[in-house]
Design a protein around this motif. Sequence first.
Motif, PDB file in Angstrom:
ATOM      1  N   GLU A  30     -21.242  -5.760  81.847  1.00 21.43           N
ATOM      2  CA  GLU A  30     -21.121  -4.352  81.495  1.00 21.43           C
ATOM      3  C   GLU A  30     -22.431  -3.873  80.882  1.00 21.43           C
ATOM      4  OE1 GLU A  30     -17.607  -3.539  79.288  1.00 21.43           O
ATOM      5  OE2 GLU A  30     -16.361  -4.727  80.614  1.00 21.43           O
ATOM      6  N   GLY A  31     -22.573  -2.574  80.646  1.00 20.97           N
ATOM      7  CA  GLY A  31     -23.813  -1.922  80.207  1.00 20.97           C
ATOM      8  C   GLY A  31     -24.673  -2.685  79.216  1.00 20.97           C
ATOM      9  N   ALA A  32     -24.163  -2.848  77.986  1.00 23.69           N
ATOM     10  CA  ALA A  32     -24.968  -3.492  76.948  1.00 23.69           C
ATOM     11  C   ALA A  32     -25.194  -4.969  77.248  1.00 23.69           C
ATOM     12  CB  ALA A  32     -24.293  -3.339  75.592  1.00 23.69           C
ATOM     13  N   SER A  33     -24.204  -5.632  77.782  1.00 19.34           N
ATOM     14  CA  SER A  33     -24.348  -7.057  78.100  1.00 19.34           C
ATOM     15  C   SER A  33     -25.392  -7.270  79.191  1.00 19.34           C
ATOM     16  CB  SER A  33     -23.012  -7.638  78.569  1.00 19.34           C
ATOM     17  OG  SER A  33     -22.058  -7.582  77.535  1.00 19.34           O
ATOM     18  N   ALA A  34     -25.419  -6.388  80.179  1.00 19.25           N
ATOM     19  CA  ALA A  34     -26.427  -6.493  81.242  1.00 19.25           C
ATOM     20  C   ALA A  34     -27.820  -6.271  80.671  1.00 19.25           C
ATOM     21  CB  ALA A  34     -26.136  -5.491  82.351  1.00 19.25           C
ATOM     22  N   GLY A  35     -27.933  -5.318  79.755  1.00 20.47           N
ATOM     23  CA  GLY A  35     -29.227  -5.050  79.115  1.00 20.47           C
ATOM     24  C   GLY A  35     -29.698  -6.225  78.291  1.00 20.47           C
ATOM     25  N   ILE A  36     -28.800  -6.820  77.528  1.00 19.04           N
ATOM     26  CA  ILE A  36     -29.152  -7.976  76.697  1.00 19.04           C
ATOM     27  C   ILE A  36     -29.545  -9.162  77.567  1.00 19.04           C
ATOM     28  CG2 ILE A  36     -28.229  -9.681  75.090  1.00 19.04           C
ATOM     29  CD1 ILE A  36     -26.579  -7.358  73.838  1.00 19.04           C
ATOM     30  N   ALA A  37     -28.817  -9.392  78.647  1.00 20.85           N
ATOM     31  CA  ALA A  37     -29.128 -10.509  79.542  1.00 20.85           C
ATOM     32  C   ALA A  37     -30.484 -10.296  80.211  1.00 20.85           C
ATOM     33  CB  ALA A  37     -28.032 -10.672  80.587  1.00 20.85           C
ATOM     34  N   ALA A  38     -30.753  -9.074  80.674  1.00 14.66           N
ATOM     35  CA  ALA A  38     -32.042  -8.773  81.311  1.00 14.66           C
ATOM     36  C   ALA A  38     -33.173  -8.929  80.295  1.00 14.66           C
ATOM     37  CB  ALA A  38     -32.031  -7.368  81.891  1.00 14.66           C
ATOM     38  N   GLU A  39     -32.956  -8.492  79.069  1.00 14.29           N
ATOM     39  CA  GLU A  39     -33.963  -8.618  78.014  1.00 14.29           C
ATOM     40  C   GLU A  39     -34.222 -10.085  77.689  1.00 14.29           C
ATOM     41  OE1 GLU A  39     -34.534  -7.303  73.364  1.00 14.29           O
ATOM     42  OE2 GLU A  39     -33.166  -6.164  74.631  1.00 14.29           O
ATOM     43  N   ALA A  40     -33.177 -10.885  77.666  1.00 11.34           N
ATOM     44  CA  ALA A  40     -33.339 -12.321  77.386  1.00 11.34           C
ATOM     45  C   ALA A  40     -34.187 -12.992  78.473  1.00 11.34           C
ATOM     46  CB  ALA A  40     -31.981 -12.996  77.282  1.00 11.34           C
ATOM     47  N   VAL A  41     -33.941 -12.619  79.724  1.00 13.72           N
ATOM     48  CA  VAL A  41     -34.740 -13.174  80.825  1.00 13.72           C
ATOM     49  C   VAL A  41     -36.202 -12.761  80.678  1.00 13.72           C
ATOM     50  CG1 VAL A  41     -35.116 -13.083  83.325  1.00 13.72           C
ATOM     51  CG2 VAL A  41     -32.809 -13.377  82.420  1.00 13.72           C
ATOM     52  N   LEU A  42     -36.447 -11.491  80.351  1.00 15.08           N
ATOM     53  CA  LEU A  42     -37.828 -11.024  80.164  1.00 15.08           C
ATOM     54  C   LEU A  42     -38.514 -11.748  79.009  1.00 15.08           C
ATOM     55  CD1 LEU A  42     -37.712  -7.171  80.758  1.00 15.08           C
ATOM     56  CD2 LEU A  42     -38.867  -8.911  82.108  1.00 15.08           C
ATOM     57  N   ILE A  43     -37.779 -11.974  77.924  1.00 14.23           N
ATOM     58  CA  ILE A  43     -38.365 -12.685  76.777  1.00 14.23           C
ATOM     59  C   ILE A  43     -38.741 -14.104  77.178  1.00 14.23           C
ATOM     60  CG2 ILE A  43     -37.822 -13.667  74.517  1.00 14.23           C
ATOM     61  CD1 ILE A  43     -36.291 -11.064  73.930  1.00 14.23           C
TER      62      ILE A  43
END
Length: 114
Positions: A30-43
């Motif tokens: 979902e919205g926030a979870s997808a954002g957090i997962a994408a951010e974790a991959v970028l980090i």
Amino acid sequence: MTRFKVLLLGGLVLGLGALGYGAFSALGFEGASAGIAAEAVLIVVVVVWTGSYLLRVVTGRMTFMEQRRRYRQVYDQVTDAELQARFDALSEAEQQALLAQLEAESAAGSEDAR
């Protein structure tokens, strides 16, 4: 690195984040979870990239350092060959005089070092 390349790289990272968000959303996050997962991959990508850079700095295997090392090797080879050709072109007497002069300068230099 030029300003354009820095801006391009920043845009690519931003695009990678948007692509990751879209991919995680498509996978059912979902919205926030997808954002957090994408951010974790970028980090993780940025940390690995920075770590590889630091490893190259510590080991001295940076592109500029290797180019300089190769240039210096070729320069020394060319210079040595040129000096040898000039020395060989001298007459025997001139060669002996030059060697005697170099030995005298070397001896004077080692005495000055003491």
